[in-house]
Design an enzyme around this catalytic site. Structure first.
Site, mmCIF file in Angstrom:
data_model
loop_
_atom_site.group_PDB
_atom_site.id
_atom_site.type_symbol
_atom_site.label_atom_id
_atom_site.label_comp_id
_atom_site.label_asym_id
_atom_site.label_seq_id
_atom_site.Cartn_x
_atom_site.Cartn_y
_atom_site.Cartn_z
ATOM 1 N N VAL A 171 -5.595 -3.178 0.500
ATOM 2 C CA VAL A 171 -6.588 -2.472 1.333
ATOM 3 C C VAL A 171 -7.586 -3.480 1.907
ATOM 4 O O VAL A 171 -8.164 -4.280 1.173
ATOM 5 C CB VAL A 171 -7.384 -1.434 0.504
ATOM 6 C CG1 VAL A 171 -8.387 -0.691 1.400
ATOM 7 C CG2 VAL A 171 -6.461 -0.448 -0.179
ATOM 8 N N LYS A 225 0.812 -1.219 0.000
ATOM 9 C CA LYS A 225 0.000 0.000 0.000
ATOM 10 C C LYS A 225 0.844 1.267 0.000
ATOM 11 O O LYS A 225 0.493 2.261 -0.623
ATOM 12 C CB LYS A 225 -0.977 0.005 1.172
ATOM 13 C CG LYS A 225 -0.364 -0.299 2.532
ATOM 14 C CD LYS A 225 -0.660 -1.688 3.011
ATOM 15 C CE LYS A 225 0.290 -2.099 4.105
ATOM 16 N NZ LYS A 225 -0.244 -2.987 5.076
ATOM 17 N N GLU A 239 -5.425 -6.285 -4.710
ATOM 18 C CA GLU A 239 -6.566 -6.508 -3.808
ATOM 19 C C GLU A 239 -6.130 -6.532 -2.353
ATOM 20 O O GLU A 239 -6.838 -6.062 -1.456
ATOM 21 C CB GLU A 239 -7.257 -7.831 -4.173
ATOM 22 C CG GLU A 239 -8.516 -8.113 -3.387
ATOM 23 C CD GLU A 239 -9.610 -7.090 -3.642
ATOM 24 O OE1 GLU A 239 -10.116 -7.031 -4.769
ATOM 25 O OE2 GLU A 239 -9.960 -6.345 -2.699
ATOM 26 N N GLU A 260 2.590 -3.802 11.019
ATOM 27 C CA GLU A 260 3.665 -3.640 10.038
ATOM 28 C C GLU A 260 5.008 -3.918 10.707
ATOM 29 O O GLU A 260 5.104 -3.881 11.942
ATOM 30 C CB GLU A 260 3.670 -2.198 9.518
ATOM 31 C CG GLU A 260 2.405 -1.784 8.791
ATOM 32 C CD GLU A 260 2.143 -2.639 7.566
ATOM 33 O OE1 GLU A 260 2.960 -2.636 6.651
ATOM 34 O OE2 GLU A 260 1.104 -3.332 7.539
ATOM 35 N N LYS A 303 -3.833 3.471 2.494
ATOM 36 C CA LYS A 303 -4.967 2.714 1.962
ATOM 37 C C LYS A 303 -6.070 3.648 1.449
ATOM 38 O O LYS A 303 -6.674 3.385 0.409
ATOM 39 C CB LYS A 303 -5.505 1.777 3.042
ATOM 40 C CG LYS A 303 -4.509 0.659 3.367
ATOM 41 C CD LYS A 303 -4.877 -0.072 4.645
ATOM 42 C CE LYS A 303 -3.914 -1.190 4.967
ATOM 43 N NZ LYS A 303 -4.076 -1.714 6.323
ATOM 44 N N GLY A 315 0.567 -11.017 14.306
ATOM 45 C CA GLY A 315 0.978 -10.837 12.898
ATOM 46 C C GLY A 315 0.173 -9.775 12.166
ATOM 47 O O GLY A 315 0.128 -9.765 10.947
HETATM 48 N N1 HSE Z 1 -0.639 -3.529 9.487
HETATM 49 C C1 HSE Z 1 -1.801 -3.593 8.679
HETATM 50 C C2 HSE Z 1 -3.026 -3.476 9.586
HETATM 51 C C3 HSE Z 1 -1.826 -4.890 7.937
HETATM 52 O O1 HSE Z 1 -2.879 -3.589 10.807
HETATM 53 O O2 HSE Z 1 -4.110 -3.261 9.092
HETATM 54 C C4 HSE Z 1 -2.799 -4.922 6.791
HETATM 55 O O3 HSE Z 1 -2.517 -3.982 5.807
#
Ligand code: HSE
Length: 456
Positions: A157, A130, A154, A215, A230, A212
């Site tokens: 976002v 993104k 896809e 980022e 996004k 997980g």
């Molecule tokens: N770090 C991002 C979030 C992951 O927490 O939404 C998905 O783009």
């Protein structure tokens, strides 16, 4: 097929194209994956485990030829054959057999150079990046166009929510008036943990990282930049206007204290990190910041890692896209979904025809209503005299229907309305109970039954 994948932890053998799952006379699309992190691992799992389903639906075999990462020694719970794993990115970018490059390393560089090289070599690109698309999208899409290929995104976002496809195809004739969205799973998770469990900011962030969602640099999540990337992508698609990323107002959630969340609750509000995009005659209003939302607003009920994109358009009106916004398999699911478009663009004979094949050979019986089990609401009008409930309880008990609660709702001339809620019971038993109840002379009108669904 030489390329084999193995589920290392369980010792189960998987092949990128398993010989038993290859559909003969079907063409193969070769894939190179760059980035073997959380999402990359999810993509590998899907390409292995869903091989047969994907071949059937897409009309082609998908074969993972190379997986490239700087670190090819750390165990990911999936182990790849030696000739698939590589640290040499040029193997992916320059192999003439590879038609699709999946970029999952994130960040601007070196991802940008890798994607530009792949496009120059006429490869289709799938990316979840993104930041790159928000900041350098014009350059990337121009390079794709110049080389007669395309970039699909896809997964960039909304994690597993197919919102890009919905905007690109489903809403093609609509003018988007506004987007109100929660599109960072990590910050929404943190705000939810603070609000629901009184967790402090640091603990909540640590949990999001462990799951997980965050980022590599979690500052991007909590300072609002990830949401801004996004919403920039969504704005570009919806409004078809060039905007400078730096012009977007961005404020994150790091200043939100437990006290703010409690005060918001008292005032019947929720605090959410919103990404907003609206257009009017003069300008685009694109911004990211925490906001008070009335508790009854749909977006107020989006909790944890869930994302939601609330879109208002001129034709279809308002709609809400909701789902898991981060995490291994939801995001990997979005990555793999882009093959649908790529297969169409590659104009492979047979491709996608399989989706609509005649399914006569696979006929499956639809259950009848008497096969289901659920909870029930039963309302009936009874004579107000001793022993009525005992008679009804006796019928239900004999049919193994357990009562959750009973309420007598006042008294009327015609009798007393009684409302019962049951625990989970078999429809066939409930129907039999109704027949038996109906034949009792203490029941004055046929009972009304409504099935209770919890949506699970
Ligand atoms: N770090 C991002 C979030 C992951 O927490 O939404 C998905 O783009």
């Amino acid at each position: 097929m030489a390329s084999a994948l193995e589920w290392g932890s369980r010792g189960r053998q998987f092949k990128s194209v398993r010989p038993d799952q290859i559909i003969l006379n079907m063409q193969t699309v070769n894939i190179g994956l760059i980035g073997f992190g959380t999402i990359g691992k999810g993509v590998v799992k899907i390409l292995c485990n869903k091989q047969a389903l994907l071949s059937e639906k897409l009309g082609v075999n998908l074969a993972l030829k190379f997986v490239c990462d700087q670190d090819i020694t750390t165990s990911r719970g999936v182990s790849l054959e030696k000739d698939i794993l590589t640290t040499d990115v040029s193997k992916v970018l320059c192999d003439p057999q590879i038609q699709v490059v999946i970029e999952l390393i994130g960040g601007i560089q070196p991802a940008k150079d890798f994607i530009l090289k792949a496009l120059e070599n006429k490869k289709y690109v799938i990316t979840a990046n993104k930041a790159l698309l928000a900041e350098c999208g014009d350059e990337i899409f121009a390079a794709a166009y110049a080389n007669g290929v395309d970039v699909y995104f896809e997964a960039s976002v909304g994690g597993g929510i197919p919102v890009i496809k919905a905007l690109r195809e489903g809403l093609i004739s609509n003018k988007v008036k506004s987007i109100y969205s929660i599109i960072n799973g990590t910050s929404n998770y943190i705000l939810s943990m603070m609000s629901q469990q009184g967790c402090d900011f640091k603990t909540s962030l640590k949990q999001a990282q462990d799951k997980g969602y965050a980022e590599k640099d979690p500052d991007l999540d909590i300072n609002g930049l990830d949401s801004a990337h996004k919403i920039a992508i969504l704005s570009r698609m919806c409004f078809r206007q060039k905007i400078e990323f730096k012009d977007i107002f961005v404020q994150g959630i790091s200043n939100i204290a437990l006290d703010d969340i409690r005060y918001a609750e008292e005032l019947e509000f929720k605090i959410k990190l919103l990404a907003i995009a609206k257009q009017n005659e003069e300008y685009l209003d694109v911004r990211v910041h925490p906001a008070f939302l009335p508790k009854k607003h749909l977006l107020s009920n989006v909790e944890g890692v869930f994302n939601a994109v609330f879109i208002n358009t001129d034709l279809a009106g308002e709609m809400l896209f909701y789902g898991r916004g981060a995490g291994e398999l939801p995001t990997a699911s979005a990555v793999v979904s882009d093959f649908c478009d790529i297969v169409k663009r590659l104009s492979l004979p047979q491709a996608l025809d399989q989706q609509d094949v005649d399914l006569k050979a696979r006929i499956k019986k639809v259950s009848t209503i008497t096969d289901i089990s659920t909870r029930y609401y039963i309302r009936f009008l009874a004579v107000d005299e001793p022993g009525v409930l005992a008679k009804i309880a006796n019928i239900l008990g004999r049919l193994r229907i357990s009562i959750h609660s009973v309420m007598q709702k006042g008294r009327r001339q015609s009798g007393v309305p009684i409302v019962m809620m049951t625990h989970k019971a078999k429809e066939a038993d409930v129907q039999e109970a109704l027949i038996q109840m109906n034949s009792l002379n203490v029941i004055k009108a046929a009972p009304v039954v409504i099935r209770i669904e919890d949506g699970e």
